[in-house]
Write a protein that holds these residues in place. Sequence first.
Motif, PDB file in Angstrom:
ATOM      1  N   ASN A 315       0.824  -1.199   0.000  1.00  0.00           N
ATOM      2  CA  ASN A 315       0.000   0.000   0.000  1.00  0.00           C
ATOM      3  C   ASN A 315       0.862   1.255   0.000  1.00  0.00           C
ATOM      4  N   TYR A 316       0.360   2.257  -0.704  1.00  0.00           N
ATOM      5  CA  TYR A 316       1.090   3.509  -0.869  1.00  0.00           C
ATOM      6  C   TYR A 316       0.107   4.657  -0.694  1.00  0.00           C
ATOM      7  N   LEU A 317       0.441   5.590   0.196  1.00  0.00           N
ATOM      8  CA  LEU A 317      -0.408   6.739   0.475  1.00  0.00           C
ATOM      9  C   LEU A 317       0.436   8.003   0.373  1.00  0.00           C
ATOM     10  N   ARG A 318      -0.073   9.012  -0.336  1.00  0.00           N
ATOM     11  CA  ARG A 318       0.687  10.253  -0.510  1.00  0.00           C
ATOM     12  C   ARG A 318      -0.222  11.474  -0.392  1.00  0.00           C
ATOM     13  N   TRP A 319       0.269  12.436   0.357  1.00  0.00           N
ATOM     14  CA  TRP A 319      -0.368  13.746   0.439  1.00  0.00           C
ATOM     15  C   TRP A 319       0.615  14.752  -0.149  1.00  0.00           C
ATOM     16  N   SER A 320       0.165  15.503  -1.157  1.00  0.00           N
ATOM     17  CA  SER A 320       1.028  16.446  -1.846  1.00  0.00           C
ATOM     18  C   SER A 320       0.494  17.862  -1.689  1.00  0.00           C
ATOM     19  N   SER A 321       1.410  18.774  -1.476  1.00  0.00           N
ATOM     20  CA  SER A 321       1.089  20.199  -1.473  1.00  0.00           C
ATOM     21  C   SER A 321       2.010  20.864  -2.489  1.00  0.00           C
ATOM     22  N   THR A 322       1.429  21.462  -3.527  1.00  0.00           N
ATOM     23  CA  THR A 322       2.197  22.003  -4.644  1.00  0.00           C
ATOM     24  C   THR A 322       1.980  23.512  -4.747  1.00  0.00           C
ATOM     25  N   TYR A 323       3.091  24.235  -4.855  1.00  0.00           N
ATOM     26  CA  TYR A 323       3.059  25.687  -4.965  1.00  0.00           C
ATOM     27  C   TYR A 323       3.815  26.098  -6.237  1.00  0.00           C
ATOM     28  N   ASP A 324       4.052  27.386  -6.413  1.00  0.00           N
ATOM     29  CA  ASP A 324       4.645  27.867  -7.659  1.00  0.00           C
ATOM     30  C   ASP A 324       6.009  27.274  -7.935  1.00  0.00           C
ATOM     31  N   SER A 325       6.874  27.215  -6.929  1.00  0.00           N
ATOM     32  CA  SER A 325       8.253  26.809  -7.167  1.00  0.00           C
ATOM     33  C   SER A 325       8.696  25.599  -6.358  1.00  0.00           C
ATOM     34  N   PHE A 326       7.802  24.992  -5.579  1.00  0.00           N
ATOM     35  CA  PHE A 326       8.189  23.805  -4.825  1.00  0.00           C
ATOM     36  C   PHE A 326       6.958  23.015  -4.427  1.00  0.00           C
ATOM     37  N   SER A 327       7.181  21.775  -4.040  1.00  0.00           N
ATOM     38  CA  SER A 327       6.089  20.923  -3.533  1.00  0.00           C
ATOM     39  C   SER A 327       6.624  20.086  -2.381  1.00  0.00           C
ATOM     40  N   ILE A 328       5.713  19.703  -1.486  1.00  0.00           N
ATOM     41  CA  ILE A 328       6.043  18.862  -0.346  1.00  0.00           C
ATOM     42  C   ILE A 328       5.156  17.635  -0.422  1.00  0.00           C
ATOM     43  N   ASN A 329       5.755  16.448  -0.316  1.00  0.00           N
ATOM     44  CA  ASN A 329       5.015  15.185  -0.417  1.00  0.00           C
ATOM     45  C   ASN A 329       5.316  14.336   0.811  1.00  0.00           C
ATOM     46  N   CYS A 330       4.269  13.911   1.498  1.00  0.00           N
ATOM     47  CA  CYS A 330       4.400  13.018   2.651  1.00  0.00           C
ATOM     48  C   CYS A 330       3.793  11.678   2.268  1.00  0.00           C
ATOM     49  N   MET A 331       4.581  10.607   2.457  1.00  0.00           N
ATOM     50  CA  MET A 331       4.127   9.277   2.053  1.00  0.00           C
ATOM     51  C   MET A 331       4.278   8.306   3.208  1.00  0.00           C
TER      52      MET A 331
END
Length: 331
Positions: A315-331
């Motif tokens: 199983n794989y779970l990801r929450w992504s937050s994407t902005y103009d010049s960067f993104s943060i992904n927690c898995m």
Amino acid sequence: MYIFRLLLLAVIYFSLNSTIFTQSYSIKGQFWASGESVEDNFDIKSQLVYIPTLSLYYELSQDRIIDLEWAYRLDRSYIGDSVAVHHEKPYRGWLRYSTEDVDVRLGLQKISFGPAQVLRPLAWFDTIDLKNPTDQTNGIEAFRLRFFPSNSLTLWTWVMKSESDTLSYGGRGEMSTNLGEWGFTLHQDPTKTSQLVGQFPVLITGPHTRIGLDFRYDGFLGFWFESTGLFTENQEILSEDRHSLMTLGADYTLPLGTGLLIMSETLRSEGWSSKTNATTSNQTISAFMISLPLGMFHHFMFISNLDWDENNSYNYLRWSSTYDSFSINCM
């Protein structure tokens, strides 16, 4: 013992794009950092990667363009405070000439095709993984020509150089019809050394032929299939010299929130000897995905892979937050 893996900081992705001289010259960079913690292990695994990219563009006339791209990958992996892996290598390096009817590219480049998203039998020349938020793939040294004789037909051909400096060659045709999008692919590899082919690596010994057929339909439901046949010239009686892989997939978007995408794929692979016609290996894997955008900046994705033969699930779970010049992904 059951090991629970928690990825504390999956990816931080930065992009800098400076364009001058009316888009004739571009410098951009991609950087990501990741950290991984394993239960009962106090050493944190981390990775730092940076890919600077230079692009040049020149318009010969209204419909003729020459451009090139050069990129270099700097990669370091750590276990605790110790360097585990240190790689530096070219990532892209190609020159392209394109018109309305022709696209010609020479050099280290990305070559990818096929409609499957998670279980991909046609991943012959790329390492794209939907679970990787950076969307990076290794390049391949090749000459690739694409010809567009009409709006409904695209023809590909290529010549590639392997690590052993052997040249392989092939082509692909893509046709758009009222029934959907069709693709047929053929590749001939005379390499005599053993190699692993595909996303689910098939060990190929000696020269071989690859044949692919794929189809996608977009309507009330999205539906696709993607298949590969591998045929080697190995003369050993008990050796697997025939392999087949096929994926069936479908997706549907529910009208919930901004759109809840539900997708499922199932892959069946088999290997056998042409001398005995006896199947010596087989595997069935299914993948289920749920994807939901949350507002303008956030995205939720869940993927579950089920191995029917081994009775295991991943199983794989990801929450992504994407902005103009960067993104943060927690898995």
